[in-house]
Design an enzyme around this catalytic site. Structure first.
Site, PDB file in Angstrom:
ATOM      1  N   ARG A 184       0.838  -1.205   0.000  1.00 53.59           N
ATOM      2  CA  ARG A 184       0.000   0.000   0.000  1.00 53.59           C
ATOM      3  C   ARG A 184       0.873   1.255   0.000  1.00 53.59           C
ATOM      4  O   ARG A 184       0.512   2.275  -0.582  1.00 53.59           O
ATOM      5  CB  ARG A 184      -0.922  -0.016   1.218  1.00 53.59           C
ATOM      6  CG  ARG A 184      -1.935  -1.174   1.153  1.00 53.59           C
ATOM      7  CD  ARG A 184      -2.712  -1.295   2.449  1.00 53.59           C
ATOM      8  NE  ARG A 184      -3.699  -2.370   2.415  1.00 53.59           N
ATOM      9  CZ  ARG A 184      -3.487  -3.596   2.921  1.00 53.59           C
ATOM     10  NH1 ARG A 184      -2.325  -3.917   3.471  1.00 53.59           N
ATOM     11  NH2 ARG A 184      -4.445  -4.507   2.866  1.00 53.59           N
ATOM     12  N   ASP A 243      -9.617  -4.995   8.371  1.00 54.13           N
ATOM     13  CA  ASP A 243      -8.738  -6.047   8.899  1.00 54.13           C
ATOM     14  C   ASP A 243      -9.353  -6.647  10.171  1.00 54.13           C
ATOM     15  O   ASP A 243      -9.284  -7.857  10.397  1.00 54.13           O
ATOM     16  CB  ASP A 243      -7.356  -5.466   9.225  1.00 54.13           C
ATOM     17  CG  ASP A 243      -6.865  -4.566   8.109  1.00 54.13           C
ATOM     18  OD1 ASP A 243      -5.983  -4.964   7.358  1.00 54.13           O
ATOM     19  OD2 ASP A 243      -7.415  -3.447   7.969  1.00 54.13           O
ATOM     20  N   ARG A 290     -12.005  -8.944   9.114  1.00 54.13           N
ATOM     21  CA  ARG A 290     -11.412 -10.207   8.628  1.00 54.13           C
ATOM     22  C   ARG A 290     -10.994 -11.067   9.820  1.00 54.13           C
ATOM     23  O   ARG A 290     -11.219 -12.283   9.837  1.00 54.13           O
ATOM     24  CB  ARG A 290     -10.180  -9.897   7.759  1.00 54.13           C
ATOM     25  CG  ARG A 290     -10.539  -9.340   6.391  1.00 54.13           C
ATOM     26  CD  ARG A 290      -9.316  -8.836   5.628  1.00 54.13           C
ATOM     27  NE  ARG A 290      -9.697  -8.437   4.274  1.00 54.13           N
ATOM     28  CZ  ARG A 290      -9.033  -7.546   3.530  1.00 54.13           C
ATOM     29  NH1 ARG A 290      -7.951  -6.974   3.984  1.00 54.13           N
ATOM     30  NH2 ARG A 290      -9.444  -7.252   2.315  1.00 54.13           N
TER      31      ARG A 290
END
Ligand SMILES: NC(=O)c1ccc[n+]([C@@H]2O[C@H](COP(=O)([O-])OP(=O)(O)OC[C@H]3O[C@@H](n4cnc5c(N)ncnc54)[C@H](O)[C@@H]3O)[C@@H](O)[C@H]2O)c1
Length: 316
Positions: free
Chosen positions: A91, A151, A154
Site C-alpha cells: 500500500r 482487517d 477479517r
C-alpha cells in the site's frame, strides 16, 4: 449534523467507491448520494446504473453525478479516489501518486464550504487520512480513515470460524498501520465471554497460539491474496464504509478501528493517524480508546507508528 437530509458525496467511483454505493443503496443508508470522479463518463454511467435499481429497492435515495460544489451541504465526503495496489505492490507504494490525487480533491471539497466529516478509504489509508487532515485544516475528529476496520472484520470472521462463535460476539482488534506492520494485540481479545488466554488454557488440545498467529498472518496477507486472485478488493471495504457512515448518521457511539489522529495516547505525541479503537458518532471520531497493551504490543504499535510517520514525512 447540520440538517435532516442525509447527504453523502462519494469522490472516486471505481471498484471500492461503487461497492460502497451499491451497499448504500441496498441499505437505504442516506437520502442523497452524489458521485464525483475524474472520469466523468464513468461516474455518470454509474449514477444511471444505480438509479435503475431504485425500483427494486426500499430506498428513495436521490443519486446523481455531481461536482465539488455539491459538497457544500453534505454531511459526509467519502474519498475512494486514486490508484489501487497491483500484485506485489504494498500500500505504501501508492503514496506519492495518491497524494497528488488528494491535492486535486481535498482543497476543492473545502472550497465548496463543506463542514462535515471526511471519511477516507484510499491507500495507504492512514497516511492519506493525515494528508486530508493537513490539506483541509479540519479538526482531527472530523477526518477519519477506514484504518484497520476491514482487517478487524477479517480477524473476527476468521476467529468466529475457528472458535465456532458468531463474529459479532468476538471482541478482538487489528491495530496499527492498515498494511504490513499491523498486528493483533491478543492481550485484549475476548471470545464471547472469555478472555482468549482462558480459552487456550481451557481447551489446550483444541486451540493453540500457533493457530492464532497463523490467523494474524492470514489477515495481514488477505488483500494480497484477493488481489492475486481477482485484481482488487472492494466488497468488504464497501461494507465497512457503509457501516461507519451509519454509525455517524445514527450517532451510535460504536467502536471501530478507524484511522484516527493520536493525541498522546500510548505516550506517542506526534499527530500520526493510525488504526486504533475509537468511538464513532455524529461528531466523527472524538474519543480514542487507549488499550492496555503489553510491552511487546506497545513496541509493535510504535514500530507501525514510525513507519507511518516516516512515510508521511517522505512526501515533502
Ligand atoms: N481502506 C481499505 O481497506 C481499502 C481496501 C481496498 C482498496 N482500497 C483503496 O481504495 C482505492 C480505490 O481502489 P479501487 O479499487 O476503487 O480503484 P479504481 O481504480 O477502481 O478506482 C479509482 C477511481 O479513482 C478515480 N480518480 C483518480 N484520480 C482522481 C481524481 N483526481 N479525482 C477524482 N477521481 C479520481 C479514478 O478515475 C477511478 O474511478 C485504492 O487506493 C485502494 O488501494 C482501500
Amino acid at each position: 449534523m447540520a440538517n435532516n437530509n442525509r447527504k453523502v458525496v462519494l469522490v472516486g467511483t471505481g471498484m471500492v467507491g461503487m461497492s460502497f454505493a451499491y451497499a448504500a443503496l441496498n441499505q437505504s443508508l442516506c437520502d442523497e448520494l452524489v458521485l464525483i470522479d475524474l472520469n466523468e463518463v464513468r461516474a455518470k454511467g454509474e449514477a444511471m446504473d444505480l438509479n435503475h435499481g431504485l425500483a427494486f429497492s426500499n430506498s428513495s435515495m436521490k443519486i446523481y453525478f455531481g461536482n465539488y460544489s455539491d459538497c457544500s451541504d453534505a454531511e459526509i465526503v467519502i474519498i475512494c479516489a486514486g490508484v489501487a495496489q497491483k500484485p506485489d505492490e504494498t500500500r505504501l507504494h501508492l503514496l506519492q501518486r495518491n497524494t497528488k490525487v488528494f491535492e486535486a480533491i481535498v482543497p476543492r471539497v473545502v472550497s465548496s464550504g463543506f463542514d462535515g466529516i471526511f471519511l477516507v478509504a484510499t491507500n495507504p489509508v492512514d497516511i492519506m487520512t493525515r494528508v486530508t487532515y493537513e490539506l483541509s485544516g479540519f479538526n482531527a475528529a472530523k477526518v477519519i480513515g477506514t484504518g484497520t476496520t476491514l482487517d478487524t472484520a477479517r480477524l473476527r470472521y476468521l476467529l468466529g470460524t475457528y472458535f465456532e462463535i458468531d463474529p459479532r460476539h468476538i471482541h478482538a482488534y487489528v491495530i496499527g498501520e492498515h498494511g504490513d506492520s499491523e498486528f493483533v494485540p491478543w492481550s485484549q481479545a475476548i471470545i464471547a465471554v472469555k478472555h482468549i488466554n482462558e480459552m487456550l488454557a481451557a481447551y489446550p488440545d483444541r486451540y493453540r497460539m500457533e493457530d492464532l498467529e497463523q490467523i494474524t498472518q492470514n489477515v495481514r496477507h488477505a488483500a494480497y491474496e484477493i488481489i492475486k486472485a481477482k485484481g482488487s478488493t472492494y466488497y468488504g471495504i464497501g461494507m465497512a464504509i457503509c457501516r461507519i457512515v451509519r454509525a455517524i448518521f445514527s450517532n451510535e457511539n460504536s467502536v471501530f478501528t478507524c484511522s484516527v489522529r493520536l493525541r498522546g495516547e500510548y505516550g506517542l505525541r506526534k499527530d500520526v493517524f493510525i488504526g486504533n479503537p475509537c468511538i464513532i458518532n455524529s461528531s466523527g471520531a472524538n474519543r480514542i480508546l487507549e488499550l492496555s497493551l503489553t510491552e511487546e504490543e506497545l513496541e509493535q504499535l510504535k514500530s507501525s507508528y514510525q513507519i507511518l510517520d516516516e512515510n508521511f514525512l517522505s512526501i515533502f
